[in-house]
Scaffold this active site. Structure first.
Site, PDB file in Angstrom:
ATOM      1  N   SER A  45       0.830  -1.202   0.000  1.00 38.52           N
ATOM      2  CA  SER A  45       0.000   0.000   0.000  1.00 38.52           C
ATOM      3  C   SER A  45       0.867   1.256   0.000  1.00 38.52           C
ATOM      4  O   SER A  45       0.469   2.275  -0.562  1.00 38.52           O
ATOM      5  CB  SER A  45      -0.967  -0.001   1.187  1.00 38.52           C
ATOM      6  N   GLU A  46       2.070   1.201   0.623  1.00 36.83           N
ATOM      7  CA  GLU A  46       2.982   2.340   0.544  1.00 36.83           C
ATOM      8  C   GLU A  46       4.437   1.902   0.496  1.00 36.83           C
ATOM      9  O   GLU A  46       4.823   0.919   1.148  1.00 36.83           O
ATOM     10  CB  GLU A  46       2.830   3.301   1.742  1.00 36.83           C
ATOM     11  N   THR A  47       5.209   2.650  -0.281  1.00 31.51           N
ATOM     12  CA  THR A  47       6.666   2.615  -0.229  1.00 31.51           C
ATOM     13  C   THR A  47       7.127   4.007   0.174  1.00 31.51           C
ATOM     14  O   THR A  47       6.699   5.002  -0.419  1.00 31.51           O
ATOM     15  CB  THR A  47       7.279   2.224  -1.579  1.00 31.51           C
ATOM     16  N   HIS A  73       1.283   4.191   8.648  1.00 32.98           N
ATOM     17  CA  HIS A  73       2.088   2.991   8.883  1.00 32.98           C
ATOM     18  C   HIS A  73       3.471   3.114   8.265  1.00 32.98           C
ATOM     19  O   HIS A  73       4.463   2.625   8.823  1.00 32.98           O
ATOM     20  CB  HIS A  73       1.354   1.742   8.380  1.00 32.98           C
TER      21      HIS A  73
END
Length: 261
Positions: A45-47, A73
């Site tokens: 969902s995120e980098t 997060h």
């Protein structure tokens, strides 16, 4: 380029729970298209990408669908990496699209000072009902759409119609209800960002926790994100801010090869 994969907002300190984030620590900014390609390759969902600037760190977050303005997060994961591998001490300050964000470590909890989103009541629509499969008790708009359901079981049982979710206002859709073991439970969906379900959404709780703090008449909120992976979040709400705390555990560390860069 060093890359670390961290499970953030874990349920305790268990691997394979919470929300995965890739954290890339770099000396200078690469081409933006390269950061997008890395985010898509990771398909989390995120980098997060971090560049040190003086005694602070510039932090940017990329989903497989593009850069976003706030991510809880991946911020927690970034602080965990800097404190564990880069001698950042027990507090780090990030410069971000949402202003300066400070993370402090207290034993195994990482506390993040985030802005709370202002929530505006909106009418429950037929599209919301179709998207969720249940009739929300109420709905609110911040950056994202927050829909309050009648029971925790409805939150857990929800099988959203993702095509309809894409038509709703707001960047993400969050559904929440009063919890049995926690103050609240929730789930978060982000098909507009090419994310079907965000396992544990920190920025979403900058909507969710202020709502429940107001409803329950309390500042301290214990929350559970009821995704398949599951995750715990602890928050203190006040003064237009949310101090959002959680735990993290390292899954892997590696190197993105020079040939890629």
């Amino acid at each position: 380029m060093k890359q670390y994969i961290v499970d953030a907002f874990t349920d305790g300190t268990k691997i394979f729970s919470g929300n995965q984030a890739a954290v890339c620590v770099i000396s200078s900014w690469p081409d933006e298209q390269l950061m997008m390609n890395i985010a898509r390759e990771n398909n989390f969902s995120e980098t997060a990408f971090i560049v040190q600037e003086g005694n602070k760190y510039h932090l940017r977050w990329f989903t497989p669908g593009g850069e976003i303005d706030l991510c809880g997060h991946a911020t927690l994961a970034s602080a965990y990496v800097l404190m564990r591998f880069y001698d950042a001490g027990d507090a780090v300050t990030f410069t971000t699209l949402s202003g300066e964000l400070t993370v402090r470590r207290h034993d195994d909890l990482y506390a993040m000072d985030f802005p709370a989103y202002d929530l505006v009541p909106v009418a429950v629509s037929d599209a919301m009902i179709q998207a969720i499969g249940f009739v929300p008790v109420s709905a609110y708009m911040g950056r994202d759409l927050l829909c309050v359901l009648e029971t925790e079981q409805q939150v857990r049982d929800c099988v959203p119609d993702m095509e309809t979710v894409k038509t709703l206002d707001g960047l993400l859709l969050h559904i929440t209800a009063r919890g049995r073991e926690y103050d609240c439970v929730s789930r978060s969906f982000a098909p507009k960002l090419n994310i079907t379900e965000d396992p544990v959404c920190g920025s979403g709780h900058c909507h969710i926790m202020p709502y429940w703090a107001n409803v329950l008449g309390k500042k301290d909120i214990a929350a559970y994100q009821a995704s398949i992976r599951g995750g715990e979040l602890f928050g203190r709400v006040g003064g237009g801010r949310v101090e959002l705390s959680g735990k993290a555990v390292l899954y892997s560390c590696g190197e993105i090869l020079d040939g890629v860069l």
